[in-house]
Design a protein around this motif. Structure first.
Motif, short mmCIF file in Angstrom:
data_model
loop_
_atom_site.label_atom_id
_atom_site.label_comp_id
_atom_site.label_asym_id
_atom_site.label_seq_id
_atom_site.Cartn_x
_atom_site.Cartn_y
_atom_site.Cartn_z
N ASP A 265 0.71 -1.34 0.18
CA ASP A 265 -0.24 -0.35 0.34
C ASP A 265 0.60 1.09 -0.20
N GLU A 266 2.32 1.07 1.00
CA GLU A 266 2.89 2.53 0.66
C GLU A 266 3.74 3.07 -0.83
N ALA A 267 3.66 2.02 -1.44
CA ALA A 267 4.33 2.17 -3.20
C ALA A 267 3.33 2.29 -3.46
N VAL A 268 2.13 1.46 -3.80
CA VAL A 268 0.94 2.04 -4.31
C VAL A 268 0.36 3.74 -3.66
N LYS A 269 0.84 4.39 -2.91
CA LYS A 269 0.41 5.57 -2.57
C LYS A 269 1.72 6.63 -3.44
N ARG A 270 2.92 6.21 -3.36
CA ARG A 270 4.09 6.71 -3.40
C ARG A 270 4.03 6.61 -5.35
N VAL A 271 3.26 5.73 -6.28
CA VAL A 271 3.62 5.35 -7.13
C VAL A 271 2.35 6.13 -7.69
N GLY A 272 1.04 6.00 -7.12
CA GLY A 272 -0.26 7.03 -7.06
C GLY A 272 0.68 8.73 -7.24
N ILE A 273 1.25 8.96 -6.36
CA ILE A 273 1.69 9.83 -6.27
C ILE A 273 2.13 10.63 -7.75
N ASP A 274 3.09 9.56 -8.34
CA ASP A 274 4.00 10.44 -9.35
C ASP A 274 2.78 10.09 -10.58
N ILE A 275 1.59 9.54 -10.11
CA ILE A 275 0.84 9.15 -11.75
C ILE A 275 0.15 10.30 -12.29
N VAL A 276 -0.67 11.07 -10.71
CA VAL A 276 -1.04 11.97 -11.15
C VAL A 276 -0.38 13.39 -11.46
N SER A 277 0.39 13.19 -10.57
CA SER A 277 1.17 14.45 -10.89
C SER A 277 1.49 14.74 -12.54
N GLU A 278 2.14 13.93 -13.15
CA GLU A 278 2.30 13.28 -14.59
C GLU A 278 1.04 13.88 -15.54
N VAL A 279 -0.41 13.38 -14.61
CA VAL A 279 -1.37 14.10 -15.72
C VAL A 279 -1.62 14.89 -15.56
N ILE A 280 -1.26 16.25 -14.35
CA ILE A 280 -1.43 17.14 -14.19
C ILE A 280 -0.42 17.65 -15.30
N GLU A 281 1.18 17.41 -14.84
CA GLU A 281 2.05 17.72 -15.90
C GLU A 281 1.36 18.34 -17.66
N LYS A 282 1.28 17.00 -17.50
CA LYS A 282 0.33 16.73 -19.27
C LYS A 282 0.02 17.71 -19.81
N ILE A 283 -1.12 18.16 -18.61
CA ILE A 283 -2.53 18.92 -19.20
C ILE A 283 -2.21 19.91 -18.98
N LYS A 284 -1.45 20.81 -18.16
CA LYS A 284 -1.02 22.33 -18.12
C LYS A 284 0.40 22.29 -19.80
N ALA A 285 1.16 21.40 -19.45
CA ALA A 285 1.72 21.33 -21.50
C ALA A 285 0.91 21.76 -22.21
N ALA A 286 -0.28 21.23 -22.80
CA ALA A 286 -0.92 21.04 -23.58
C ALA A 286 -1.78 22.54 -23.67
N ASN A 287 -1.37 23.59 -22.89
CA ASN A 287 -1.94 25.15 -23.27
C ASN A 287 -3.26 24.95 -23.97
#
Length: 608
Positions: A265-287
C-alpha cells in the motif's frame, strides 16, 4: 464570499489553481477530526474553493450543511454545495437552498444523483404530499432551471461532465462523450456557469474532451470554466472499484506501474502520487485555453493530495496583502511565515513532511467501513451515501423480480459463485481471498443467511503472498475469520442462543427498528482488530477493525439499501413488498471468531 467563476476570472494570467472535495463523515469522531484536517489543508494548501458532497436522495442533508457552514463561515473558504435532484423532495431542496443563502454560500454543483427508478415513483409527488403539489426533478437540467427561476443569478451553478462519456450514455456497452455533448449544452443554456468533470486518469482523453467542448458548434462552451476532476490513488483495490463505478479507464502503462506494487500500500500511494502529478503536468503542457485549474476528490484524505499539489506547483503564493489580513494575535505567526513560500517540489513523500507538516497523517490502508471510525475518511469510499449505482433497467437485468425469500437467497448464491457480477451491497464480484471460503458462504446464503462481508482466518502468511499479502516485503499478516449477514428474527434468536455458549466468538446484531445487542468480553471493549501485520522496523499495523460505532453507522446504510432495491420495482408489486418487509423484519449480524489458528471453526459453527 464570491462566486467560483468570479474567483477564476480574477486570477493573475497564467496562475493555476486547485479545489478540494470533502464528504461529511459518518461518525462524530470522524467529523471532529475532519475539522482539524480542514484547518490544516485550508491554511497550507490554499484551495481556490472547496466542494461538499450531498448523499443520495438527500441522505446526508443535515451533515452536508453542517460541513458546508464550517467551510464557509468558520474557515472562510469559498464553498460549493452539491445538490442531487433525483429522489430528493422539492421541500428538501427548497430548505437546503434557503439555508445555503443564510450561510453565505453562493455556489451549487447540480447533480442528478441516483438513477431514476420506476415510473410509479416518478408519478408520486416528490415532496411526499398527496395533493399533487411539488415539482419533479428527474434530470439535472430541471434542477438548474428551477434554481435560476427561483433565485435569479444569486447562485453560481456548476454541472458535471464526463471526459470518457457517462456510464449510462449511448448504450449499456459504450460510453460516448459525443452522445453526451448535447445534454451538456442544454444544461449550460438552462443556466449553468461552470463545468466540473468526472475523475479520469488518461490525460490524452481529457485533452481531447476539453478541445471537443471548446469547438462545440453552438459556442456556449467555448469560454465556460472547465475544471478537470482527479482522484489521488490511495490503494490498489480502491482504485479498481472507483474506476469501475465511474467508467474511468486506466491506461495500460499506468496499470502496469500499479500492478508491480499492488501488494504494498505504501508503494501504491507513492506511485499514485507520481501518476496523478504526471497527468496534471501533461494537461498543463497542452496549453488549453482559459485558466488552468484541477479539482481533487480527496475522499477526506490529506497526505497524497498535498504532495500532488505541492509537486505540481498548484499551491498559490501567499501574497503580502493576504498575509496581513489573516495574520493576528491568535494565529501562529511561525506557521504562517513558513507558508509564505511558493510551492516546493517534494520528490520523496515518505521522507519529507510536505506542506501540511508533521500533524498530517496518511490514514494508512483506507479500508472503507472496516477502517478506523475515528478517521475523517471512514465509511463508503465515494462519499455519496448508499446507492445501487445502477439504473432500473440494469438492476432488473441483474436481479430480475424476486418475490420469495428463496429468490433472494438464489441471488446471493449466484453472486458467491461468480454468476452475478453484483448484489445491491457490493458492486463487484467476490474478492480473491473470499473465494477461499466461497463454499462456506454459499451454504450460509442457501440457508437464508445473506452475506455482505466476510474474510477467512489466516495465521502468519508472508506479506508478499498473492492472495492474502499486503504491506512491505519481509512481513507477516494475520486475519481473524468474520462474516456479516442479514437473517430473519427467528433465525437470529436461535443463533444468538448458540453464540452465547461459545467463548472465543464476538458478535454485533441490530435491526432497522433500533434493537441492538453485542457481546463484550469481561473487561474488554467493543472494538476488534481482525487484520494485522508485523513488518521489519514498524509497529504492528491493524488496517481492518470491527467496532461498535462503525457497525451502528453502517447498519443505517445497510438497511437503507433494501429500500433502494425496492425502489427499482413499482411500490405495489410483490418484489417491492418483499424487499421492504425484509428491511423491516430482518437483523444485520456480524460475527468474529478470535481463534484465527482454527480456520474452519466459524463456518462449522454457522453451517450446522
Amino acid at each position: 464570499m464570491d462566486k467560483v467563476v468570479n474567483k477564476i476570472a480574477a486570477l493573475p494570467p497564467g496562475e493555476p489553481y486547485h479545489s478540494l472535495e470533502f464528504f461529511p463523515p459518518k461518525t462524530s469522531m470522524g467529523f471532529q477530526n475532519l475539522q482539524a484536517r480542514l484547518e490544516r489543508m485550508a491554511r497550507a494548501l490554499r484551495p481556490l474553493f472547496v466542494n461538499v458532497t450531498w448523499g443520495a436522495g438527500g441522505s446526508t442533508a443535515t451533515k452536508s450543511l453542517q460541513l458546508a457552514e464550517i467551510c464557509q463561515r468558520q474557515l472562510g473558504l469559498t464553498t460549493v454545495l452539491h445538490l442531487t435532484c433525483t429522489n430528493t423532495s422539492q421541500t428538501v431542496l427548497d430548505e437546503t437552498l434557503e439555508t445555503a443563502k443564510e450561510i453565505g454560500i453562493r455556489n451549487i454543483l447540480a447533480l442528478r444523483g441516483d438513477p431514476p427508478r420506476s415510473d410509479d415513483y416518478h408519478n408520486t409527488p416528490c415532496d411526499g404530499t398527496s395533493n399533487g403539489a411539488g415539482k419533479e426533478f428527474g434530470y439535472v437540467i430541471d434542477l438548474v432551471r428551477y434554481i435560476r427561476e427561483k433565485y435569479g443569478d444569486y447562485f453560481c451553478i456548476g454541472v458535471a461532465a464526463y471526459p470518457e462519456g457517462h456510464v449510462e450514455g449511448a448504450s449499456p456497452e459504450k460510453q460516448d462523450p459525443l452522445f453526451d455533448l448535447s445534454f451538456l449544452v442544454e444544461k449550460v443554456k438552462a443556466g449553468a456557469d461552470f463545468i466540473m468533470t468526472q475523475l479520469f486518469y488518461d490525460a490524452d482523453k481529457y485533452i481531447w474532451f476539453e478541445k471537443l467542448l471548446r469547438e462545440e458548434p453552438s459556442g456556449v462552451l467555448s469560454e465556460l470554466p472547465v475544471v478537470p476532476g482527479l482522484m489521488p490513488i490511495q490503494s490498489y483495490s480502491m482504485l479498481k472499484r472507483i474506476t469501475k463505478l465511474s467508467g474511468a479507464s486506466l491506461p495500460a502503462y499506468i496499470l502496469r506501474r500499479l500492478d508491480d506494487v499492488k501488494g504494498d500500500d505504501e508503494a501504491v500511494k507513492r506511485v499514485g502520487i507520481d501518476i496523478v502529478s504526471e497527468v496534471i503536468e501533461k494537461i498543463k503542457a497542452a496549453n488549453l485555453s482559459g485558466p488552468r485549474g484541477f479539482h481533487f476528490y480527496t475522499l477526506n484524505l490529506e497526505k497524497a493530495v498535498s504532495f500532488i499539489v505541492e509537486r505540481t506547483n498548484l499551491i498559490p503564493p501567499l501574497h503580502e496583502s493576504v498575509l496581513e489580513e489573516i495574520e493576528g494575535p491568535d494565529m501562529n505567526g511561525a506557521a504562517l511565515r513558513r507558508d509564505r513560500r511558493t510551492s516546493s517540489v517534494t520528490s520523496d513523500p515518505h521522507n519529507r513532511e510536505g506542506a501540511l507538516g508533521r500533524e498530517a497523517t496518511w490514514d494508512d490502508y483506507p479500508n472503507g467501513r472496516f477502517g478506523d471510525a475515528r478517521s475523517p475518511a471512514f465509511g463508503e469510499i465515494d462519499g455519496y451515501g448508499p446507492s445501487l449505482h445502477l439504473s432500473q433497467a440494469q438492476a432488473i437485468k441483474l436481479w430480475s423480480y424476486p418475490v420469495t425469500k428463496q429468490d433472494v437467497s438464489d441471488i446471493f448464491v449466484q453472486h458467491i459463485k461468480g454468476e452475478l457480477e453484483a448484489i445491491p451491497w457490493s458492486e463487484q464480484g467476490l474478492s480473491v481471498e473470499s473465494k477461499v471460503i466461497a463454499d462456506h458462504l454459499a451454504k450460509l446464503n442457501q440457508k437464508g443467511f445473506w452475506t455482505v462481508a466476510s474474510q477467512p482466518a489466516i495465521n502468519g502468511v508472508n506479506s508478499t503472498d498473492e492472495t492474502f499479502g499486503w504491506g512491505p516485503k519481509g512481513g507477516f499478516v494475520f486475519q481473524k475469520a468474520f462474516v456479516e449477514f442479514f437473517c430473519s428474527t427467528e433465525d437470529w434468536e436461535v443463533l444468538k442462543a448458540r453464540l452465547e455458549r461459545v467463548e472465543d466468538v464476538s458478535y454485533y446484531a441490530a435491526n432497522k427498528a433500533g434493537d441492538y445487542v453485542a457481546s463484550v468480553p469481561p473487561g474488554g471493549s467493543a472494538m476488534h482488530a481482525v487484520t494485522w501485520g508485523v513488518f521489519p522496523g514498524k509497529e504492528i499495523i491493524t488496517p481492518t477493525i470491527i467496532e461498535e460505532v462503525s457497525f451502528k453507522a453502517w447498519k443505517e446504510e445497510a438497511f437503507s439499501i433494501w429500500k433502494e432495491w425496492a425502489r427499482v420495482y413499482p411500490p405495489t408489486s410483490a418484489s417491492s413488498k418483499l424487499l421492504m418487509e425484509t428491511a423491516e423484519t430482518y437483523y444485520l449480524v456480524n460475527i468474529i471468531h478470535h481463534g484465527y489458528m482454527d480456520p474452519e471453526f466459524l463456518w462449522k459453527l454457522l453451517e450446522t
